[in-house]
Scaffold this motif. Structure first.
Motif, mmCIF file in Angstrom:
data_model
loop_
_atom_site.group_PDB
_atom_site.id
_atom_site.type_symbol
_atom_site.label_atom_id
_atom_site.label_comp_id
_atom_site.label_asym_id
_atom_site.label_seq_id
_atom_site.Cartn_x
_atom_site.Cartn_y
_atom_site.Cartn_z
ATOM 1 N N LEU A 117 0.871 -1.183 0.000
ATOM 2 C CA LEU A 117 0.000 0.000 0.000
ATOM 3 C C LEU A 117 0.906 1.231 0.000
ATOM 4 C CD1 LEU A 117 -2.778 -1.149 2.462
ATOM 5 C CD2 LEU A 117 -3.075 -0.581 0.055
ATOM 6 N N CYS A 118 1.405 1.562 -1.175
ATOM 7 C CA CYS A 118 2.444 2.583 -1.316
ATOM 8 C C CYS A 118 1.822 3.952 -1.621
ATOM 9 C CB CYS A 118 3.411 2.199 -2.433
ATOM 10 S SG CYS A 118 4.160 0.558 -2.205
ATOM 11 N N HIS A 119 2.448 4.997 -1.073
ATOM 12 C CA HIS A 119 1.949 6.366 -1.214
ATOM 13 C C HIS A 119 2.995 7.259 -1.865
ATOM 14 C CE1 HIS A 119 -0.300 4.582 2.113
ATOM 15 N NE2 HIS A 119 -1.245 5.469 1.925
ATOM 16 N N VAL A 120 2.518 8.229 -2.634
ATOM 17 C CA VAL A 120 3.340 9.346 -3.092
ATOM 18 C C VAL A 120 2.708 10.615 -2.538
ATOM 19 C CG1 VAL A 120 4.142 10.705 -5.049
ATOM 20 C CG2 VAL A 120 4.134 8.207 -5.195
ATOM 21 N N TYR A 121 3.489 11.385 -1.779
ATOM 22 C CA TYR A 121 3.006 12.665 -1.236
ATOM 23 C C TYR A 121 3.664 13.810 -1.991
ATOM 24 C CZ TYR A 121 2.965 16.800 1.775
ATOM 25 O OH TYR A 121 2.845 18.079 2.241
ATOM 26 N N VAL A 122 2.852 14.691 -2.564
ATOM 27 C CA VAL A 122 3.337 15.875 -3.270
ATOM 28 C C VAL A 122 3.191 17.067 -2.332
ATOM 29 C CG1 VAL A 122 3.029 17.384 -5.253
ATOM 30 C CG2 VAL A 122 2.756 14.913 -5.517
ATOM 31 N N ASP A 123 4.317 17.577 -1.896
ATOM 32 C CA ASP A 123 4.342 18.703 -0.971
ATOM 33 C C ASP A 123 4.114 20.018 -1.717
ATOM 34 O OD1 ASP A 123 5.075 19.636 1.834
ATOM 35 O OD2 ASP A 123 6.593 20.713 0.666
ATOM 36 N N ARG A 124 3.718 21.049 -0.973
ATOM 37 C CA ARG A 124 3.505 22.379 -1.561
ATOM 38 C C ARG A 124 4.771 22.912 -2.234
ATOM 39 N NH1 ARG A 124 1.970 25.243 3.995
ATOM 40 N NH2 ARG A 124 1.127 23.140 4.256
ATOM 41 N N SER A 125 5.942 22.416 -1.797
ATOM 42 C CA SER A 125 7.209 22.900 -2.349
ATOM 43 C C SER A 125 7.688 22.086 -3.544
ATOM 44 C CB SER A 125 8.286 22.859 -1.266
ATOM 45 O OG SER A 125 8.601 21.512 -0.914
ATOM 46 N N THR B 26 -1.926 5.247 -3.601
ATOM 47 C CA THR B 26 -2.535 6.494 -3.139
ATOM 48 C C THR B 26 -1.606 7.664 -3.442
ATOM 49 O OG1 THR B 26 -3.730 5.398 -1.336
ATOM 50 C CG2 THR B 26 -3.414 7.767 -1.139
ATOM 51 N N LEU B 27 -2.197 8.725 -3.979
ATOM 52 C CA LEU B 27 -1.497 9.983 -4.194
ATOM 53 C C LEU B 27 -2.024 10.977 -3.168
ATOM 54 C CD1 LEU B 27 0.346 11.881 -5.896
ATOM 55 C CD2 LEU B 27 -1.670 12.337 -7.334
ATOM 56 N N LEU B 28 -1.140 11.541 -2.365
ATOM 57 C CA LEU B 28 -1.494 12.545 -1.376
ATOM 58 C C LEU B 28 -0.975 13.900 -1.865
ATOM 59 C CD1 LEU B 28 -0.456 10.560 1.836
ATOM 60 C CD2 LEU B 28 -2.748 10.777 0.851
ATOM 61 N N ILE B 29 -1.844 14.902 -1.865
ATOM 62 C CA ILE B 29 -1.478 16.220 -2.365
ATOM 63 C C ILE B 29 -1.675 17.241 -1.248
ATOM 64 C CG2 ILE B 29 -1.906 17.988 -4.110
ATOM 65 C CD1 ILE B 29 -3.115 15.815 -5.889
ATOM 66 N N ASP B 30 -0.638 17.976 -0.952
ATOM 67 C CA ASP B 30 -0.708 19.049 0.044
ATOM 68 C C ASP B 30 -1.828 20.019 -0.339
ATOM 69 O OD1 ASP B 30 -0.228 21.151 1.812
ATOM 70 O OD2 ASP B 30 1.941 21.106 1.531
ATOM 71 N N ALA B 31 -2.686 20.333 0.611
ATOM 72 C CA ALA B 31 -3.788 21.252 0.338
ATOM 73 C C ALA B 31 -3.291 22.624 -0.116
ATOM 74 C CB ALA B 31 -4.666 21.394 1.579
#
Length: 410
Positions: free
Chosen positions: A220-228, A254-259
């Motif tokens: 269950l791997c995630h990629v988080y895209v930070d605001r920077s 899952t793709l997580l995107i900084d609000a």
């Protein structure tokens, strides 16, 4: 089989490096020579699996082609060229009383490997176990029976040609599920069990085993895209992490995107994935960006799709991303895309996964990409090994103490 494996393990434990390497190179040659027979066996397996309704991701894992057979053979040669861990001194010290201590790598003994679908595991696991000085008992899935037998036959030819016992690598000859139970109960004959497959298989092994288990849980791997995040890096990494190969355990689910990410980048990330044919299941705040987006259900955040489906959520910065991964992840592989070094450092330090990456795709969760030549799987537990299980992880150590007549004072 267990008794034969124990005898073979004793021979392997003291086999010189050149002999083990020779066996792998001869096995690689046999794989190339028998490629047509291996592909014919795989075609038969694919036909049966398709008729049985096996899903697209599992069929992709099962499928062999000339390139994949060639890659298997090359993988054996790569393992053959790796430094032999057996006998390597990993620590040494001397006590004030003159006793000299050394920790030395030794084989695990007999390794039982239970796996599904991927016939290449037959070759990879066999090579790693032999080079690490351990015997292997392999139990592949029923869907790959013919492929596994053809690959094992080629490997056995390499062992025999190099003068090593063929019982060093044995393939369980039945698809009966009772064979798995027998392996799990074979304490004293099998030293370690390695399950490599779906959630149900790993859960059964962990629940029923009377032998130590080196678990390889779902990805269950995630990629988080930070605001920077750099937009070009974020878009390339998100696409690759999900869609390079959807059926591997390192594929992002899952793709997580900084609000606080710029709206243009959020829209571009989703548009890229949709254009590539990926179904997106998203949090409600994202639905207005494209009519093709679907609302994610609660179960989506804990589902390993192994398909062109991706869950997408906005989170409150790096803290929100870490909390989401901790709640829903499987401690396999998770990545952050960020130019903010403090955000990246926090993610890498606080995400408790076997592999964490900064500005790189989760699809690098692979023993070959780590320089290990091959792997038995990605270990997600805490004991003995984490991440790609290569040669070193298939050994343990003993402590050798050398003295000169010392006795312990009363």
């Amino acid at each position: 089989m267990g008794e034969a494996a124990r005898a073979a393990a004793r021979a392997l434990a003291h086999a010189p490096t050149v002999q083990k390497a020779d066996a792998l190179r001869r096995a690689a040659a046999a794989l190339r020579e028998e490629a047509d027979a291996i592909l014919a066996a795989n075609l038969a397996d694919m036909g049966r699996a398709g008729a049985a309704g096996l899903g697209a991701a599992m069929l992709d894992r099962l499928r062999l082609d000339p390139g994949r057979v060639a890659a298997m053979a090359a993988g054996l040669e790569t393992v053959a060229a790796l430094p032999d861990p057996v006998g390597r001194e990993i620590a040494a010290w001397t006590r004030p009383n003159g006793l000299r201590f050394a920790q030395v790598r030794v084989p695990l003994g007999v390794i039982g490997i239970i796996y599904e679908s991927r016939p290449n595991v037959t070759a990879d696991a066999a090579a790693l176990c032999v080079m690490a000085g351990s015997a292997a008992i392999l139990r592949g899935g029923s869907e790959a029976t013919a492929s596994n037998r053809a690959i094992h036959a080629a490997f056995a030819h390499g062992l025999a040609a190099a003068g090593l016992p063929e019982a060093a690598v044995q393939l369980v000859p039945t698809a009966d599920r009772a064979a798995v139970g027998a392996m799990l109960a074979a304490r004293g004959l099998i030293d370690v069990i390695v399950p490599r497959g779906g959630k149900a298989l790993v859960a059964r092994v962990e629940a029923d085993a009377r032998v130590p288990v080196l678990a390889h849980l779902e990805g269950l791997c995630h990629v988080y895209v930070d605001r920077s995040a750099d937009p070009a890096k974020a878009r390339a990494i998100a696409l690759n992490a999900k869609l390079r190969r959807t059926g591997v355990c390192g594929a992002a689910e899952t793709l997580l995107i900084d609000a606080a990410t710029p709206p243009a980048l959020t829209a571009a990330l989703l548009a890229d994935l949709l254009a590539a044919g990926c179904e997106l299941r998203v949090t409600p705040d994202l639905l207005g960006l494209d009519p093709r987006l679907r609302t994610a259900a609660a179960a989506d955040w804990s589902t390993e799709y192994l398909d062109a489906i991706l869950s997408v959520a906005t989170v409150d910065g790096v803290a929100g991303a870490i909390a989401h991964v901790e709640r829903h992840g499987s401690h396999h592989t998770d990545a952050i895309v960020a130019e903010d070094s403090a955000a990246a450092a926090r993610f890498l330090a606080e995400v408790d996964s076997a592999i964490v990456l900064h500005n790189a795709s989760t699809q690098f969760a692979d023993g070959g990409e780590f320089g290990f030549g091959a792997e038995i799987g990605i270990a997600t537990g805490r004991l003995h090994a984490r991440g790609p299980v290569g040669l070193d992880a298939l050994t343990t150590y003993k402590t050798v103490v050398r003295g000169d007549g010392q006795v312990r004072p009363g």
